[in-house]
Enzyme design. Structure first.
Site, PDB file in Angstrom:
ATOM      1  N   HIS A 115       9.570   6.229  18.612  1.00 14.87           N
ATOM      2  CA  HIS A 115      10.121   4.875  18.512  1.00 14.87           C
ATOM      3  C   HIS A 115      11.460   4.745  19.215  1.00 14.87           C
ATOM      4  O   HIS A 115      12.230   3.847  18.916  1.00 14.87           O
ATOM      5  CB  HIS A 115      10.234   4.456  17.031  1.00 14.87           C
ATOM      6  CG  HIS A 115       8.888   4.310  16.377  1.00 14.87           C
ATOM      7  ND1 HIS A 115       8.709   4.366  15.008  1.00 14.87           N
ATOM      8  CD2 HIS A 115       7.645   4.157  16.901  1.00 14.87           C
ATOM      9  CE1 HIS A 115       7.431   4.217  14.733  1.00 14.87           C
ATOM     10  NE2 HIS A 115       6.756   4.099  15.856  1.00 14.87           N
ATOM     11  N   CYS A 144      22.132  -7.202  31.448  1.00 14.86           N
ATOM     12  CA  CYS A 144      21.753  -6.001  32.191  1.00 14.86           C
ATOM     13  C   CYS A 144      22.485  -6.028  33.529  1.00 14.86           C
ATOM     14  O   CYS A 144      22.383  -7.020  34.280  1.00 14.86           O
ATOM     15  CB  CYS A 144      20.230  -6.002  32.429  1.00 14.86           C
ATOM     16  SG  CYS A 144      19.715  -4.722  33.594  1.00 14.86           S
ATOM     17  N   CYS A 147      19.749  -6.483  36.449  1.00 14.29           N
ATOM     18  CA  CYS A 147      18.926  -7.678  36.738  1.00 14.29           C
ATOM     19  C   CYS A 147      19.396  -8.922  36.002  1.00 14.29           C
ATOM     20  O   CYS A 147      18.804  -9.998  36.156  1.00 14.29           O
ATOM     21  CB  CYS A 147      17.459  -7.386  36.369  1.00 14.29           C
ATOM     22  SG  CYS A 147      17.137  -7.485  34.598  1.00 14.29           S
ATOM     23  N   SER A 186       6.319   7.362   5.125  1.00 12.97           N
ATOM     24  CA  SER A 186       5.338   6.677   4.270  1.00 12.97           C
ATOM     25  C   SER A 186       3.977   6.642   4.968  1.00 12.97           C
ATOM     26  O   SER A 186       2.961   6.318   4.371  1.00 12.97           O
ATOM     27  CB  SER A 186       5.812   5.253   3.973  1.00 12.97           C
ATOM     28  OG  SER A 186       6.001   4.559   5.207  1.00 12.97           O
TER      29      SER A 186
HETATM   30  P1  OAD Z   1       9.686   4.604   5.426  1.00  9.87           P
HETATM   31  O1  OAD Z   1      10.933   4.016   4.852  1.00  9.87           O
HETATM   32  O2  OAD Z   1       8.455   3.747   5.558  1.00  9.87           O
HETATM   33  O3  OAD Z   1       9.243   5.869   4.577  1.00  9.87           O
HETATM   34  C1  OAD Z   1      10.195   6.845   4.239  1.00  9.87           C
HETATM   35  C2  OAD Z   1       9.459   7.828   3.326  1.00  9.87           C
HETATM   36  O4  OAD Z   1      10.367   8.888   3.043  1.00  9.87           O
HETATM   37  C3  OAD Z   1       9.052   7.206   1.989  1.00  9.87           C
HETATM   38  O5  OAD Z   1       7.715   7.581   1.692  1.00  9.87           O
HETATM   39  C4  OAD Z   1      10.043   7.820   0.988  1.00  9.87           C
HETATM   40  O6  OAD Z   1       9.425   8.070  -0.282  1.00  9.87           O
HETATM   41  C5  OAD Z   1      10.361   9.139   1.637  1.00  9.87           C
HETATM   42  N1  OAD Z   1      11.700   9.654   1.323  1.00  9.87           N
HETATM   43  C6  OAD Z   1      12.818   8.950   1.051  1.00  9.87           C
HETATM   44  N2  OAD Z   1      13.854   9.796   0.841  1.00  9.87           N
HETATM   45  C7  OAD Z   1      13.354  11.062   1.003  1.00  9.87           C
HETATM   46  C8  OAD Z   1      13.909  12.363   0.920  1.00  9.87           C
HETATM   47  N3  OAD Z   1      15.209  12.542   0.632  1.00  9.87           N
HETATM   48  N4  OAD Z   1      13.094  13.435   1.124  1.00  9.87           N
HETATM   49  C9  OAD Z   1      11.780  13.272   1.412  1.00  9.87           C
HETATM   50  N5  OAD Z   1      11.185  12.055   1.507  1.00  9.87           N
HETATM   51  C10 OAD Z   1      11.972  10.974   1.299  1.00  9.87           C
HETATM   52  O7  OAD Z   1      10.088   5.197   6.849  1.00  9.87           O
HETATM   53  P2  OAD Z   1       9.090   5.659   7.989  1.00  9.87           P
HETATM   54  O8  OAD Z   1       7.829   6.220   7.415  1.00  9.87           O
HETATM   55  O9  OAD Z   1       9.880   6.506   8.914  1.00  9.87           O
HETATM   56  O10 OAD Z   1       9.394   1.762  12.949  1.00  9.87           O
HETATM   57  O11 OAD Z   1       8.756   4.258   8.730  1.00  9.87           O
HETATM   58  C11 OAD Z   1       7.981   4.328   9.924  1.00  9.87           C
HETATM   59  C12 OAD Z   1       8.462   3.284  10.856  1.00  9.87           C
HETATM   60  O12 OAD Z   1       8.524   1.991  10.204  1.00  9.87           O
HETATM   61  C13 OAD Z   1       9.861   3.501  11.353  1.00  9.87           C
HETATM   62  O13 OAD Z   1       9.883   4.378  12.454  1.00  9.87           O
HETATM   63  C14 OAD Z   1      10.229   2.102  11.813  1.00  9.87           C
HETATM   64  C15 OAD Z   1       9.769   1.367  10.589  1.00  9.87           C
HETATM   65  O14 OAD Z   1       9.570   0.022  10.866  1.00  9.87           O
HETATM   66  C16 OAD Z   1       9.916   0.881  13.873  1.00  9.87           C
HETATM   67  O15 OAD Z   1      11.051   0.459  13.746  1.00  9.87           O
HETATM   68  C17 OAD Z   1       8.999   0.525  14.989  1.00  9.87           C
END
Ligand code: OAD
Length: 236
Positions: A115, A144, A147, A186
């Site tokens: 990302h 930019c 451009c 998640s």
């Molecule tokens: P999320 O916020 O969806 O999920 C984070 C996960 O980490 C959750 O399941 C929490 O339970 C877990 N968590 C939180 N604290 C933790 C810790 N200390 N140790 C272990 N686990 C922990 O974030 P992502 O899965 O990264 O995309 O979300 C995916 C994408 O959605 C991101 O890259 C972003 C977002 O929109 C874009 O911006 C395109």
């Protein structure tokens, strides 16, 4: 036999290990995750509203300020014990959804950012221009220089394609792996999260380390904090 011991056995017998990480990996470095409650004054906004071309078109100053807030937070954050353990274990290939550079700051060499990265800006018209920025003192909205379109953070927004090169390398990495360690995600955002199934189709074993259960089939799931568990899995 405990889950940690079984996971360590899988890790020591694996030939090619890839990791797949999300915001939970950086949570203990003080970086807010996405789907846990958004902290502070951003709580009233939906991240998908902010991280999207529509949101940027509607209110570019607000989007830049949201990212600059996140940049300043990152500037005062340091890698946690999970980043360090992942960096110290040579030979791992890291595929991350995170836009922070904490794995690199911990010394990790092979990191693929599905990302993008928050410490760069790029041309919103994709003319090819991009520049690194000082995340401790990030610039505001500006044109930019190549451009004249607007510059925006070099991250992937909802509805935008993932960088093709990075995507292809990530698919290759998880298909070649015989073990995928999934950390702090998640697993609900696709196509990124599809890499977990891709790894399993390539007959990799899957270990999940997360604060809560996630909807994926894994050989071992360890519920808890990444900073506490990952070092126990990867230490020599
Ligand atoms: P999320 O916020 O969806 O999920 C984070 C996960 O980490 C959750 O399941 C929490 O339970 C877990 N968590 C939180 N604290 C933790 C810790 N200390 N140790 C272990 N686990 C922990 O974030 P992502 O899965 O990264 O995309 O979300 C995916 C994408 O959605 C991101 O890259 C972003 C977002 O929109 C874009 O911006 C395109």
């Amino acid at each position: 036999m405990g889950a940690i011991t079984s996971a360590r056995e899988l890790i020591s017998s694996a030939r090619r290990i890839a990791t797949f990480s999300g915001a939970g990996l950086s949570a203990e470095s003080g970086i807010p995750t996405f789907r846990d409650a958004l902290t502070g004054h951003w709580a009233r906004y939906d991240p998908a509203e902010l991280a999207s071309p529509e949101g940027f078109a509607r209110n570019p100053e607000l989007i830049i300020e949201w990212y600059n807030d996140r940049r300043r937070t990152l500037a005062s954050s340091t890698p946690n014990a999970a980043h360090q353990a992942m960096a110290d274990r040579t030979g791992l290939l890291h595929v991350t959804q995170n836009v922070d550079h904490l794995l690199e700051r911990a010394g990790a060499e092979q990191v693929l950012h599905l990302h993008g990265r928050i410490d760069s800006d790029r041309c919103h018209r994709s003319c090819g221009y991009s520049e690194s920025i000082d995340i401790s003192d990030p610039p505001g909205l500006r044109p930019c220089p190549q451009c004249g379109a607007q510059l925006r953070p070099a991250v992937v927004w909802f509805g935008e394609p993932l960088p093709e090169e990075v995507w292809n390398s990530s698919v290759e990495a998880v298909e070649a792996a015989d073990l995928l360690i999934v950390i702090g995600t998640s697993g609900v955002v696709f196509p990124a999260a599809g890499l977990i199934d891709q790894a399993r189709r390539g007959s990799a074993a899957v270990i999940v380390v997360n604060a809560e259960p996630i909807r994926t089939i894994s050989d071992i799931t360890i519920i808890g904090s990444a900073a506490e568990i990952v070092p126990q899995l990867l230490s020599a």
